[in-house]
Design a protein around this motif. Structure first.
Motif, PDB file in Angstrom:
ATOM      1  N   ASP A 106       0.856  -1.183   0.000  1.00  0.00           N
ATOM      2  CA  ASP A 106       0.000   0.000   0.000  1.00  0.00           C
ATOM      3  C   ASP A 106       0.896   1.238   0.000  1.00  0.00           C
ATOM      4  N   GLY A 107       0.845   1.986  -1.090  1.00  0.00           N
ATOM      5  CA  GLY A 107       1.708   3.155  -1.206  1.00  0.00           C
ATOM      6  C   GLY A 107       2.905   2.891  -2.096  1.00  0.00           C
ATOM      7  N   SER A 108       2.643   2.374  -3.290  1.00  0.00           N
ATOM      8  CA  SER A 108       3.741   2.070  -4.216  1.00  0.00           C
ATOM      9  C   SER A 108       4.549   3.313  -4.556  1.00  0.00           C
ATOM     10  N   ARG A 109       3.875   4.453  -4.653  1.00  0.00           N
ATOM     11  CA  ARG A 109       4.577   5.707  -4.973  1.00  0.00           C
ATOM     12  C   ARG A 109       5.575   6.050  -3.874  1.00  0.00           C
ATOM     13  N   GLU A 110       5.133   5.950  -2.630  1.00  0.00           N
ATOM     14  CA  GLU A 110       6.018   6.274  -1.511  1.00  0.00           C
ATOM     15  C   GLU A 110       7.151   5.252  -1.384  1.00  0.00           C
ATOM     16  N   TYR A 111       6.841   3.999  -1.658  1.00  0.00           N
ATOM     17  CA  TYR A 111       7.857   2.943  -1.611  1.00  0.00           C
ATOM     18  C   TYR A 111       8.987   3.231  -2.587  1.00  0.00           C
ATOM     19  N   ALA A 112       8.634   3.802  -3.739  1.00  0.00           N
ATOM     20  CA  ALA A 112       9.631   4.072  -4.777  1.00  0.00           C
ATOM     21  C   ALA A 112      10.465   5.316  -4.493  1.00  0.00           C
ATOM     22  N   GLU A 113      10.040   6.130  -3.526  1.00  0.00           N
ATOM     23  CA  GLU A 113      10.767   7.355  -3.210  1.00  0.00           C
ATOM     24  C   GLU A 113      11.730   7.102  -2.050  1.00  0.00           C
ATOM     25  N   PRO A 114      13.014   7.265  -2.262  1.00  0.00           N
ATOM     26  CA  PRO A 114      13.996   6.991  -1.202  1.00  0.00           C
ATOM     27  C   PRO A 114      13.708   7.785   0.071  1.00  0.00           C
ATOM     28  N   GLY A 115      13.798   7.096   1.190  1.00  0.00           N
ATOM     29  CA  GLY A 115      13.667   7.761   2.476  1.00  0.00           C
ATOM     30  C   GLY A 115      12.260   7.870   3.022  1.00  0.00           C
ATOM     31  N   ARG A 116      11.248   7.638   2.200  1.00  0.00           N
ATOM     32  CA  ARG A 116       9.880   7.769   2.708  1.00  0.00           C
ATOM     33  C   ARG A 116       9.510   6.536   3.534  1.00  0.00           C
ATOM     34  N   SER A 161      -4.748  12.651   2.160  1.00  0.00           N
ATOM     35  CA  SER A 161      -3.869  12.240   1.069  1.00  0.00           C
ATOM     36  C   SER A 161      -2.961  13.390   0.647  1.00  0.00           C
ATOM     37  N   ARG A 162      -1.706  13.081   0.414  1.00  0.00           N
ATOM     38  CA  ARG A 162      -0.781  14.120  -0.039  1.00  0.00           C
ATOM     39  C   ARG A 162      -0.945  14.410  -1.525  1.00  0.00           C
ATOM     40  N   THR A 163      -1.641  13.521  -2.254  1.00  0.00           N
ATOM     41  CA  THR A 163      -1.837  13.729  -3.689  1.00  0.00           C
ATOM     42  C   THR A 163      -3.293  13.984  -4.064  1.00  0.00           C
ATOM     43  N   ALA A 183     -11.796  11.054   0.708  1.00  0.00           N
ATOM     44  CA  ALA A 183     -12.903  11.039  -0.249  1.00  0.00           C
ATOM     45  C   ALA A 183     -12.299  10.928  -1.640  1.00  0.00           C
ATOM     46  N   GLY A 184     -13.120  10.567  -2.609  1.00  0.00           N
ATOM     47  CA  GLY A 184     -12.601  10.417  -3.959  1.00  0.00           C
ATOM     48  C   GLY A 184     -12.388   8.978  -4.351  1.00  0.00           C
ATOM     49  N   GLY A 185     -12.682   8.061  -3.433  1.00  0.00           N
ATOM     50  CA  GLY A 185     -12.666   6.651  -3.771  1.00  0.00           C
ATOM     51  C   GLY A 185     -11.413   5.900  -3.372  1.00  0.00           C
ATOM     52  N   MET A 186     -11.613   4.637  -3.071  1.00  0.00           N
ATOM     53  CA  MET A 186     -10.544   3.690  -2.774  1.00  0.00           C
ATOM     54  C   MET A 186     -11.147   2.297  -2.922  1.00  0.00           C
ATOM     55  N   TYR A 187     -10.340   1.283  -2.712  1.00  0.00           N
ATOM     56  CA  TYR A 187     -10.833  -0.086  -2.809  1.00  0.00           C
ATOM     57  C   TYR A 187     -10.799  -0.765  -1.444  1.00  0.00           C
ATOM     58  N   GLU A 188     -11.499  -1.880  -1.353  1.00  0.00           N
ATOM     59  CA  GLU A 188     -11.597  -2.572  -0.069  1.00  0.00           C
ATOM     60  C   GLU A 188     -10.231  -2.898   0.520  1.00  0.00           C
ATOM     61  N   TRP A 189      -9.276  -3.282  -0.340  1.00  0.00           N
ATOM     62  CA  TRP A 189      -7.952  -3.647   0.174  1.00  0.00           C
ATOM     63  C   TRP A 189      -7.198  -2.449   0.738  1.00  0.00           C
ATOM     64  N   VAL A 203      -2.787  17.255   7.796  1.00  0.00           N
ATOM     65  CA  VAL A 203      -1.465  16.630   7.762  1.00  0.00           C
ATOM     66  C   VAL A 203      -1.400  15.705   6.543  1.00  0.00           C
ATOM     67  N   PRO A 204      -0.826  16.158   5.430  1.00  0.00           N
ATOM     68  CA  PRO A 204      -0.723  15.301   4.239  1.00  0.00           C
ATOM     69  C   PRO A 204       0.236  14.136   4.481  1.00  0.00           C
ATOM     70  N   MET A 205      -0.176  12.944   4.035  1.00  0.00           N
ATOM     71  CA  MET A 205       0.645  11.741   4.166  1.00  0.00           C
ATOM     72  C   MET A 205       0.450  10.860   2.948  1.00  0.00           C
ATOM     73  N   GLY A 206       1.230   9.786   2.894  1.00  0.00           N
ATOM     74  CA  GLY A 206       1.184   8.863   1.771  1.00  0.00           C
ATOM     75  C   GLY A 206       0.076   7.843   1.862  1.00  0.00           C
ATOM     76  N   SER A 207       0.409   6.586   2.057  1.00  0.00           N
ATOM     77  CA  SER A 207      -0.541   5.489   1.892  1.00  0.00           C
ATOM     78  C   SER A 207      -1.674   5.522   2.914  1.00  0.00           C
TER      79      SER A 207
END
Length: 229
Positions: free
Chosen positions: A73-83, A132-134, A175-181, A152-156
């Motif tokens: 959960d949070g593939s974008r953050e996983y790909a960013e070093p240090g997050r 959500s930060r995005t 808000a804006g939608g997500m999935y059960e997982w 407080v903006p955050m990632g996953s």
């Protein structure tokens, strides 16, 4: 002694997280999915699985036990070093409700589970609302102003929900939608810790639905539930 569902959820979330830390910044989604799928097949071979990283097996709709997982959960953050705001979600839905779950925050080497709920820290003087930060909700600032709070903006999703469990935030609003997982494991862990979890308008969250899409989510300290809805 037989491993309970809650113990299994915590072990799998933790193990997946350690694997992701080792292979970072590799193909984490695929590696985590393969590991979790193999573990569930070995330890709970008769249960159904709903995963972000696998085709939807519709047999889950007639199963009494369904594991709802987000291997990363949070593939974008996983790909960013240090997050550190990415997570692993493992939850079990049984006969209409979430009964066991764990959320791992691998970059912090911490796992939160329903088997061992944590005590809630004291609230902040000004409520801190994780968003959500995005994709922050359009109405988030209005809600924060109404309670004299701070956004407080955050990632996953898992990181935001666990921020409330850990006391870094007092609420998580989406808000804006997500999935059960995205929310199953965080919701179960949050509820075990004594937090409120529902749709933004207070309606109940329902899982293992034919369409796994969920429009919105509110996780917060119970004293804020009536104010934020």
């Amino acid at each position: 002694m037989t491993e309970t569902d809650g113990e299994l959820a915590a072990r799998l979330a933790t193990g997946t997280g350690r694997l992701l830390v080792r292979v970072r910044p590799g193909d984490g989604d695929r590696i985590a999915q393969e590991f979790l799928a193999a573990q569930l097949k070995e330890h709970r071979p008769h249960d159904a699985v709903l995963s972000e990283e696998a085709p939807d097996d519709r047999r889950r709709l007639t199963s009494e036990r369904v594991w709802i997982i987000d291997p990363l959960d949070g593939s974008r953050e996983y790909a960013e070093p240090g997050r550190t705001d990415w997570a692993v979600h493992v939850a079990l839905w049984h006969a209409g409700r979430l009964v066991a779950a764990a959320v791992a925050l691998p970059a912090l080497a911490r796992t939160f589970g329903t088997d061992q709920p944590v005590a809630l820290p004291a609230p902040h003087a000004r409520p801190r609302i994780a968003i959500s930060r995005t994709r922050p909700p359009a109405f988030a600032q209005r809600v924060a102003d109404a309670v004299h709070g701070v956004l407080v903006p955050m990632g996953s999703a898992g990181a935001k929900a666990m921020a409330v469990v850990r006391g870094e935030a007092d609420a998580y609003l989406h808000a804006g939608g997500m999935y059960e997982w995205d929310s199953a494991a965080p919701v179960a862990v949050a509820r075990a810790a004594g937090l409120h979890a529902s749709r933004v308008d207070g309606r109940p969250l329902e899982y293992n639905q034919p369409d796994p899409w969920l429009p919105d989510l509110l996780i917060c300290r119970p004293e804020l539930a009536g104010v934020l809805r």
